[in-house]
Write an enzyme that holds these catalytic residues in place. Structure first.
Site, PDB file in Angstrom:
ATOM      1  CB  SER A 109      -1.951 -33.363   3.987  1.00 21.83           C
ATOM      2  OG  SER A 109      -0.919 -33.507   3.061  1.00 21.83           O
ATOM      3  CG  ASP A 135      -4.903 -35.384   0.359  1.00 21.09           C
ATOM      4  OD1 ASP A 135      -3.952 -35.441   1.159  1.00 21.09           O
ATOM      5  OD2 ASP A 135      -5.657 -34.400   0.279  1.00 21.09           O
ATOM      6  CD  GLU A 161      -3.085 -31.602   0.781  1.00 18.57           C
ATOM      7  OE1 GLU A 161      -3.039 -32.842   0.960  1.00 18.57           O
ATOM      8  OE2 GLU A 161      -2.410 -30.801   1.429  1.00 18.57           O
TER       9      GLU A 161
END
Length: 476
Positions: free
Chosen positions: A476, A282, A278
Site C-alpha cells: 500500500s 495512506d 492503513e
C-alpha cells in the site's frame, strides 16, 4: 453447503406482471465456508442493494478501449469531462425506468439513482429481495462478526438481461484485506538501539521525504491544485495524529475530507495494529510528498458492494474531483464473483477515460496471495485499467539508494510482494514485449505488478497512528 428448510423465503410464487427469470451472468457465489451458518437471515431486516447497469447503448460502441488508450503516450491522450462522460456513457433513461418497474413489482423502493455511475440503490426487506432475485439468504457467524450470505446464481427478469451487469449487497461477507505490514521487533534491544542499528545498515526506518528524495521525486511536484482520493474499507484517522506527524516533518497538515459511502465513516478504533494503520499510512505518506494537495478519503464497508460503490463514488465525484485514487485493499482473484470483477474493472476503465489514475497495492503475501494452494494475483491490482504497485526492500546510503531488491521475507516478517499473472484478464497491449509468462491456467494474462517501491517493513515508513509512532511497510 446444505441450505436449511427456512430458505423458502426465496421460493414464493412470482408476483403478477413478472416475466420468466434467467441467471444473471457472473453472479454465482461460493458458500461462506469461513463462517458457520447459524440460521436464516431475518426476513424483515431492511437492507439496501446496488444494481450496476450497462453503459448507454447509444454510446457504448464508441467507448474508448483500454488497449487503445495504452498505445498512446500520456501527453497525447484525450480525456472526457465528467459531465460529457455521463451524457455519453451513463445509464440510459430507458434502462433506469425498467429498474423502477422491477422495484415496484417486487415491493422495493428506489433509494438513489446515479446515471453517471450506472448505479441504482434499492431498499426493502430481506424477504422481498430474496424473492425478487430467487436466492435464499442465511446468517453466518465469523470471527469478524455476523454476516448475511448467499450461494449460487441470482435470477433477474428476462427483460433485464443485458441491462443489469451486477447486483451487490445481498451478501455482505468481508471481501478484501488491507495491504500493510507493521514491522515486528526481532530482538530484545531497546527501540532506540534498534533504530540506530537499522539506520546504520541503510534500511531505515525512512520518512516519506527520504524515500521520495532517493527516488528523485520532482521537488516542485507538490500536488497543488489537485485532489488525491483514498479508498478505505475500515479504520479511520485522528486529526491530532496527522497534526503530530506533519509537524514532525515541518510540514503543514493537508486538507482532508471524509466521504461516507454506504454508511461507512471515519471510525478509528484506537489500535495501531488495525486498519487505522492503513489509513494513517495512506494519508501520511501521500500527504508528506504531495503536501499541497487536498485529500478525499472514501470510507465504505468491507464488502463487494462497499468496494464498488466507493470506487464509482470517487471516480464520479464532481465536488472533490480527485485526479488520483489510491487503493490499498484487495483480495485474490479467486475470492471475487465474476460480476464483481467485471463491474470494478469497468469502473476503472471509466476512470481511465476520465483521466483519473488509480494506483492499487498488489498484496503482501507473495505469489500465493495468501491462498493455501496455487499461484494467485490480487484484485483489483490485476485490472488492466489500474497501475499495480509491488514492493521492494530499500537500503539508502545518505540520500542515495545503495541497494534495492524484491521484498521477499515471508519467513521472518510474514510478508512478500504480491505479483504474478492474472487468470482473468488478458495480456494488455503495453505488456506485449514484457515476456509475461503463462498463468496457472495456461493462458498469457495481465502481469502484476507494473511498478514497485519501498514496502519491506524492515525498510518501512515512519508513521504516527493512534497516539504512537510505528514503522509500517506493505505494498500500500
Amino acid at each position: 453447503m446444505k441450505e436449511s428448510s427456512s430458505s423458502n423465503q426465496a421460493k414464493q410464487p412470482a408476483k403478477s406482471g413478472q416475466s420468466q427469470k434467467v441467471n444473471l451472468p457472473g453472479s454465482e457465489r461460493q458458500p461462506f465456508t469461513a463462517g458457520k451458518q447459524i440460521g436464516p437471515a431475518d426476513p424483515n431486516e431492511q437492507i439496501q442493494i446496488t444494481m450496476i447497469l450497462r453503459r448507454n447503448p447509444s454510446g457504448a460502441k464508441n467507448f474508448p478501449q483500454i488497449d487503445s488508450l495504452g498505445r498512446n503516450a500520456l501527453a497525447s491522450r484525450k480525456h472526457m469531462t465528467r459531465a460529457d462522460f455521463a451524457a455519453s456513457y451513463g445509464a440510459s433513461a430507458e434502462d433506469l425506468e425498467k429498474i423502477r418497474q422491477f422495484a415496484a413489482e417486487n415491493g422495493l423502493q428506489v433509494k438513489e439513482e446515479h446515471p453517471d455511475r450506472r448505479t441504482v440503490i434499492l431498499s426493502g426487506k430481506v424477504s422481498d429481495f430474496s424473492q425478487a432475485f430467487e436466492t435464499p439468504l442465511h446468517k453466518y457467524q465469523h470471527s469478524q462478526g455476523t454476516f448475511r450470505c448467499r450461494s449460487g446464481a441470482l435470477k433477474i427478469p428476462q427483460e433485464l438481461s443485458g441491462i443489469v451487469e451486477g447486483v451487490f449487497g445481498l451478501d455482505n461477507r468481508p471481501q478484501a484485506r488491507a495491504h500493510f505490514r507493521i514491522r515486528q521487533n526481532s530482538d530484545n534491544a531497546s527501540p532506540d538501539k534498534k533504530k540506530k542499528k537499522k539506520a546504520a545498515s541503510g534500511l531505515g526506518p525512512h520518512t516519506p521525504l527520504q524515500v521520495s528524495e532517493a527516488y528523485d521525486y520532482p521537488s516542485g511536484a507538490n500536488g497543488s491544485g489537485y485532489c488525491i482520493g483514498i479508498l478505505e474499507l475500515g479504520g479511520g484517522y485522528n486529526t491530532s495524529d496527522l497534526n503530530t506527524f506533519f509537524q514532525g516533518l515541518n510540514l503543514k497538515t493537508p486538507k482532508v475530507t471524509s466521504v461516507a459511502v454506504d454508511g461507512g465513516s471515519n471510525s478509528p478504533v484506537g489500535d495501531p495494529n488495525s486498519a487505522d494503520a492503513e489509513v494513517a499510512l495512506d494519508l501520511e505518506v501521500a500527504g508528506a510528498i504531495a503536501n499541497s494537495a487536498s485529500f478525499a478519503v472514501y470510507f465504505a464497508p468491507n464488502t463487494d458492494q462497499g468496494f464498488i460503490d466507493a470506487i464509482t463514488t470517487a471516480i464520479h465525484d464532481t465536488k472533490n474531483n480527485p485526479a488520483v485514487l489510491s487503493i490499498s485493499w484487495g483480495g485474490p482473484e479467486s475470492t471475487w464473483t465474476a460480476q464483481a470483477m467485471n463491474s470494478l474493472n469497468s469502473a476503472c476503465q471509466d476512470a481511465a477515460v476520465l483521466g483519473v489514475s488509480i494506483c492499487v497495492a498488489s498484496g503482501d503475501s507473495g505469489a500465493s496471495d495468501g491462498v493455501s494452494s496455487g499461484l494467485h494475483v490480487d484484485f483489483p491490482a490485476s485490472s488492466p485499467a489500474v497501475l499495480a504497485c509491488g514492493g521492494t526492500r530499500l537500503e539508502l546510503s545518505g540520500e542515495k539508494i545503495s541497494s534495492e531488491t524484491v521484498w521477499n521475507d515471508l519467513s521472518s516478517q510474514g510478508g512478500a510482494t504480491g505479483g504474478g499473472v492474472s487468470q482473468t484478464f488478458a495480456l494488455p497491449t503495453w505488456q506485449q514485449s514484457a515476456n509475461v509468462p503463462a498463468s496457472p491456467n495456461g493462458k498469457t494474462g495481465r502481469g502484476v505488478p507494473d511498478v514497485a517501491g519501498d514496502a519491506d517493513p524492515d525498510s518501512g515508513y515512519e508513521i504516527y497512528v493512534d497516539g504512537q509512532s510505528e514503522v509500517v511497510g506493505g505494498t500500500s
